[in-house]
Design a protein around this motif. Structure first.
Motif, PDB file in Angstrom:
ATOM      1  N   LYS A 139       0.897  -1.309   0.237  1.00 38.33           N
ATOM      2  CA  LYS A 139       0.100  -0.107   0.071  1.00 38.33           C
ATOM      3  C   LYS A 139       0.994   1.289   0.074  1.00 38.33           C
ATOM      4  CE  LYS A 139      -3.894  -2.089   2.681  1.00 38.33           C
ATOM      5  NZ  LYS A 139      -4.488  -1.877   4.014  1.00 38.33           N
ATOM      6  N   ASP A 140       0.421   2.415  -0.343  1.00 37.60           N
ATOM      7  CA  ASP A 140       1.043   3.689   0.033  1.00 37.60           C
ATOM      8  C   ASP A 140       1.539   3.876   1.286  1.00 37.60           C
ATOM      9  OD1 ASP A 140       0.755   4.293  -2.738  1.00 37.60           O
ATOM     10  OD2 ASP A 140      -1.072   5.434  -2.499  1.00 37.60           O
ATOM     11  N   HIS A 141       2.838   4.390   1.439  1.00 38.73           N
ATOM     12  CA  HIS A 141       3.225   4.742   2.970  1.00 38.73           C
ATOM     13  C   HIS A 141       2.192   5.665   3.702  1.00 38.73           C
ATOM     14  CE1 HIS A 141       5.890   6.067   6.161  1.00 38.73           C
ATOM     15  NE2 HIS A 141       6.314   4.937   6.168  1.00 38.73           N
ATOM     16  N   ASP A 142       2.069   5.161   4.977  1.00 42.87           N
ATOM     17  CA  ASP A 142       1.493   6.067   5.815  1.00 42.87           C
ATOM     18  C   ASP A 142       2.009   5.903   7.264  1.00 42.87           C
ATOM     19  OD1 ASP A 142      -0.360   7.347   7.767  1.00 42.87           O
ATOM     20  OD2 ASP A 142      -2.206   6.681   7.004  1.00 42.87           O
ATOM     21  N   PRO A 143       2.466   6.950   7.892  1.00 42.29           N
ATOM     22  CA  PRO A 143       3.234   6.776   9.076  1.00 42.29           C
ATOM     23  C   PRO A 143       2.375   6.033  10.221  1.00 42.29           C
ATOM     24  CG  PRO A 143       3.875   8.817   8.284  1.00 42.29           C
ATOM     25  CD  PRO A 143       2.793   8.108   7.417  1.00 42.29           C
ATOM     26  N   ASP A 144       1.101   6.580  10.315  1.00 43.65           N
ATOM     27  CA  ASP A 144       0.320   5.961  10.891  1.00 43.65           C
ATOM     28  C   ASP A 144       0.123   4.391  10.935  1.00 43.65           C
ATOM     29  OD1 ASP A 144      -0.192   8.338  12.104  1.00 43.65           O
ATOM     30  OD2 ASP A 144      -1.798   8.892  10.880  1.00 43.65           O
ATOM     31  N   LEU A 145       0.366   3.869  10.251  1.00 41.36           N
ATOM     32  CA  LEU A 145       0.374   2.095  10.001  1.00 41.36           C
ATOM     33  C   LEU A 145       1.190   1.589  10.855  1.00 41.36           C
ATOM     34  CD1 LEU A 145       0.011   1.953   6.036  1.00 41.36           C
ATOM     35  CD2 LEU A 145      -2.012   1.620   7.661  1.00 41.36           C
ATOM     36  N   PHE A 146       2.494   2.536  11.332  1.00 34.11           N
ATOM     37  CA  PHE A 146       3.470   1.550  12.083  1.00 34.11           C
ATOM     38  C   PHE A 146       3.641   2.155  13.393  1.00 34.11           C
ATOM     39  CE2 PHE A 146       4.304   2.395   7.552  1.00 34.11           C
ATOM     40  CZ  PHE A 146       4.807   1.035   7.149  1.00 34.11           C
ATOM     41  N   SER A 147       3.983   1.037  14.406  1.00 35.38           N
ATOM     42  CA  SER A 147       4.193   1.433  15.848  1.00 35.38           C
ATOM     43  C   SER A 147       5.519   1.838  16.021  1.00 35.38           C
ATOM     44  CB  SER A 147       3.512   0.135  16.495  1.00 35.38           C
ATOM     45  OG  SER A 147       4.314  -1.132  16.114  1.00 35.38           O
ATOM     46  N   GLY A 148       6.450   1.377  15.366  1.00 37.12           N
ATOM     47  CA  GLY A 148       7.836   1.771  15.573  1.00 37.12           C
ATOM     48  C   GLY A 148       8.376   2.630  14.796  1.00 37.12           C
ATOM     49  N   ASP A 149       9.198   3.441  15.488  1.00 39.22           N
ATOM     50  CA  ASP A 149       9.718   4.871  14.749  1.00 39.22           C
ATOM     51  C   ASP A 149      10.376   4.645  13.513  1.00 39.22           C
ATOM     52  OD1 ASP A 149       8.622   6.347  16.747  1.00 39.22           O
ATOM     53  OD2 ASP A 149      10.328   6.480  17.917  1.00 39.22           O
ATOM     54  N   ASP A 150      11.191   3.556  13.373  1.00 37.94           N
ATOM     55  CA  ASP A 150      11.813   3.335  12.212  1.00 37.94           C
ATOM     56  C   ASP A 150      11.043   3.215  10.780  1.00 37.94           C
ATOM     57  OD1 ASP A 150      14.321   3.036  13.561  1.00 37.94           O
ATOM     58  OD2 ASP A 150      14.403   1.002  13.430  1.00 37.94           O
ATOM     59  N   SER A 151      10.353   2.592  10.912  1.00 43.00           N
ATOM     60  CA  SER A 151       9.501   2.489   9.544  1.00 43.00           C
ATOM     61  C   SER A 151       8.694   3.668   9.510  1.00 43.00           C
ATOM     62  CB  SER A 151       8.404   1.133   9.839  1.00 43.00           C
ATOM     63  OG  SER A 151       9.195   0.061   9.804  1.00 43.00           O
ATOM     64  N   ARG A 152       8.228   4.630  10.169  1.00 41.15           N
ATOM     65  CA  ARG A 152       7.786   5.822   9.941  1.00 41.15           C
ATOM     66  C   ARG A 152       8.459   6.714   9.095  1.00 41.15           C
ATOM     67  NH1 ARG A 152       3.415   7.534  13.954  1.00 41.15           N
ATOM     68  NH2 ARG A 152       2.922   5.677  15.362  1.00 41.15           N
ATOM     69  N   GLY A 153       9.811   6.776   9.294  1.00 41.26           N
ATOM     70  CA  GLY A 153      10.718   7.701   8.477  1.00 41.26           C
ATOM     71  C   GLY A 153      11.536   7.133   7.503  1.00 41.26           C
ATOM     72  N   ARG A 154      11.961   5.965   7.476  1.00 46.99           N
ATOM     73  CA  ARG A 154      12.932   5.519   6.598  1.00 46.99           C
ATOM     74  C   ARG A 154      12.218   3.822   5.996  1.00 46.99           C
ATOM     75  NH1 ARG A 154      16.016   1.500   8.281  1.00 46.99           N
ATOM     76  NH2 ARG A 154      16.145   1.256  10.452  1.00 46.99           N
ATOM     77  N   CYS A 155      13.104   3.563   5.004  1.00 41.70           N
ATOM     78  CA  CYS A 155      12.817   2.228   4.587  1.00 41.70           C
ATOM     79  C   CYS A 155      13.436   1.228   5.707  1.00 41.70           C
ATOM     80  CB  CYS A 155      13.523   2.090   3.085  1.00 41.70           C
ATOM     81  SG  CYS A 155      13.520   0.337   2.442  1.00 41.70           S
ATOM     82  N   THR A 156      12.424   0.223   5.890  1.00 40.69           N
ATOM     83  CA  THR A 156      13.084  -0.855   6.651  1.00 40.69           C
ATOM     84  C   THR A 156      12.971  -2.131   5.727  1.00 40.69           C
ATOM     85  OG1 THR A 156      10.783  -1.116   7.658  1.00 40.69           O
ATOM     86  CG2 THR A 156      12.507   0.048   8.855  1.00 40.69           C
ATOM     87  N   TRP A 157      12.420  -2.138   4.762  1.00 40.29           N
ATOM     88  CA  TRP A 157      12.387  -3.475   3.924  1.00 40.29           C
ATOM     89  C   TRP A 157      13.811  -3.770   3.292  1.00 40.29           C
ATOM     90  CZ3 TRP A 157       9.075  -6.997   3.555  1.00 40.29           C
ATOM     91  CH2 TRP A 157       9.151  -8.184   2.518  1.00 40.29           C
ATOM     92  N   GLY A 158      14.637  -2.696   3.118  1.00 38.54           N
ATOM     93  CA  GLY A 158      15.939  -2.895   2.675  1.00 38.54           C
ATOM     94  C   GLY A 158      17.009  -2.584   3.722  1.00 38.54           C
ATOM     95  N   GLY A 159      18.049  -2.867   3.734  1.00 38.69           N
ATOM     96  CA  GLY A 159      19.123  -3.015   4.536  1.00 38.69           C
ATOM     97  C   GLY A 159      19.156  -3.805   5.759  1.00 38.69           C
ATOM     98  N   SER A 160      19.826  -3.447   6.783  1.00 33.60           N
ATOM     99  CA  SER A 160      19.981  -4.284   7.878  1.00 33.60           C
ATOM    100  C   SER A 160      20.398  -3.453   9.128  1.00 33.60           C
ATOM    101  CB  SER A 160      21.120  -5.323   7.935  1.00 33.60           C
ATOM    102  OG  SER A 160      22.440  -4.874   7.715  1.00 33.60           O
ATOM    103  N   LYS A 161      20.412  -4.110  10.163  1.00 32.15           N
ATOM    104  CA  LYS A 161      20.823  -3.194  11.573  1.00 32.15           C
ATOM    105  C   LYS A 161      22.210  -2.552  11.468  1.00 32.15           C
ATOM    106  CE  LYS A 161      21.304  -3.580  16.591  1.00 32.15           C
ATOM    107  NZ  LYS A 161      21.087  -4.519  17.605  1.00 32.15           N
ATOM    108  N   ASN A 162      23.228  -2.941  10.794  1.00 28.97           N
ATOM    109  CA  ASN A 162      24.541  -2.538  10.637  1.00 28.97           C
ATOM    110  C   ASN A 162      24.612  -1.365   9.335  1.00 28.97           C
ATOM    111  OD1 ASN A 162      25.522  -3.847  13.019  1.00 28.97           O
ATOM    112  ND2 ASN A 162      26.137  -5.505  11.890  1.00 28.97           N
ATOM    113  N   ASN A 163      23.702  -1.751   8.400  1.00 28.64           N
ATOM    114  CA  ASN A 163      23.781  -1.165   7.161  1.00 28.64           C
ATOM    115  C   ASN A 163      22.095  -0.836   6.872  1.00 28.64           C
ATOM    116  OD1 ASN A 163      24.702   0.141   4.892  1.00 28.64           O
ATOM    117  ND2 ASN A 163      24.808  -1.671   3.550  1.00 28.64           N
ATOM    118  N   PRO A 164      21.773   0.219   7.482  1.00 34.02           N
ATOM    119  CA  PRO A 164      20.142   0.460   7.241  1.00 34.02           C
ATOM    120  C   PRO A 164      19.951   1.400   6.054  1.00 34.02           C
ATOM    121  CG  PRO A 164      21.050   1.800   8.829  1.00 34.02           C
ATOM    122  CD  PRO A 164      22.257   0.842   8.691  1.00 34.02           C
ATOM    123  N   CYS A 165      18.914   1.078   5.332  1.00 38.62           N
ATOM    124  CA  CYS A 165      18.520   2.021   4.468  1.00 38.62           C
ATOM    125  C   CYS A 165      17.767   3.195   4.762  1.00 38.62           C
ATOM    126  CB  CYS A 165      17.499   1.121   3.308  1.00 38.62           C
ATOM    127  SG  CYS A 165      16.942   2.343   1.918  1.00 38.62           S
TER     128      CYS A 165
END
Length: 198
Positions: A139-165
């Motif tokens: 779906k289109d991104h909507d910050p209200d869909l996420f409980s965690g701060d990471d997915s509200r402001g950046r891509c979490t589908w790509g990258g990793s903990k040591n090399n985040p997108c």
């Protein structure tokens, strides 16, 4: 009870000496190695308790310190068990482990396995491994869909903990477990490749 007696008892309980019965067929070299490992662990334990006693002074209680140490180890093990359950159930492909097989290995009921982890653990496994589970919906991104701060402001589908997108998220990706991830334009092809073929 003297302090030395207490330490000896704690060492004996925390790191029991290897026991081999008379009819045990363990090779002598393996017996010696087991004894050496126990001695090394005991020495490290005594040093740790000694350092804590020096730091805390007369208020230091080695029994309580030993219990606190084990609780810390247990909490870390419990967290790793939750992460492994999430990995086995959500990330293993093409056929994830069943609740029954994971439950047998972890000493849990199938319902206990399903309650043992959630979106937090699934996201943590993704961060640690750089892997993503099979995707099911976008779906289109909507910050209200996420409980965690990471997915509200950046891509979490790509990258990793040591090399985040750090790219701006454009989409909300839902994996087959129902966990939501943020996805940018550059990682959208990875999402599309992970979708189950119908």
């Amino acid at each position: 009870m003297t302090s030395r007696d207490l330490l000896n008892d704690l060492v004996a309980i925390r790191y029991p000496a290897p026991y081999f019965s008379e009819d045990d067929q363990t090779p002598p070299a393996e017996r010696a190695a087991a004894s050496a490992d126990t001695s090394k662990a005991r020495s490290a334990f005594i040093l740790k308790l000694g350092a804590a006693a020096a730091e805390q002074g007369p208020d230091h209680d080695p029994l309580l310190a030993a219990l606190e140490d084990l609780v810390t180890i247990k909490k870390a093990a419990d967290e790793q068990i939750r992460l492994l359950l999430a990995y086995g159930r959500v990330y293993v492909t093409p056929r994830p482990h069943t609740l029954e097989t994971l439950g047998r290995a972890a000493g849990l009921t199938p319902s206990g396995v399903s309650r043992a982890f959630g979106a937090k653990e699934i996201l943590a496994v993704g961060d640690l491994t750089g892997r993503r589970p099979a995707a099911a919906e976008i779906k289109d991104h909507d910050p209200d869909l996420f409980s965690g701060d990471d997915s509200r402001g950046r891509c979490t589908w790509g990258g990793s903990k040591n090399n985040p997108c750090t790219d701006e998220p454009k989409y909300a990706v839902t994996d087959k477990s129902g966990t939501k991830w943020a996805c940018c334009d550059s990682h959208l092809p990875g999402y599309l490749r992970s979708r189950p073929r119908t």
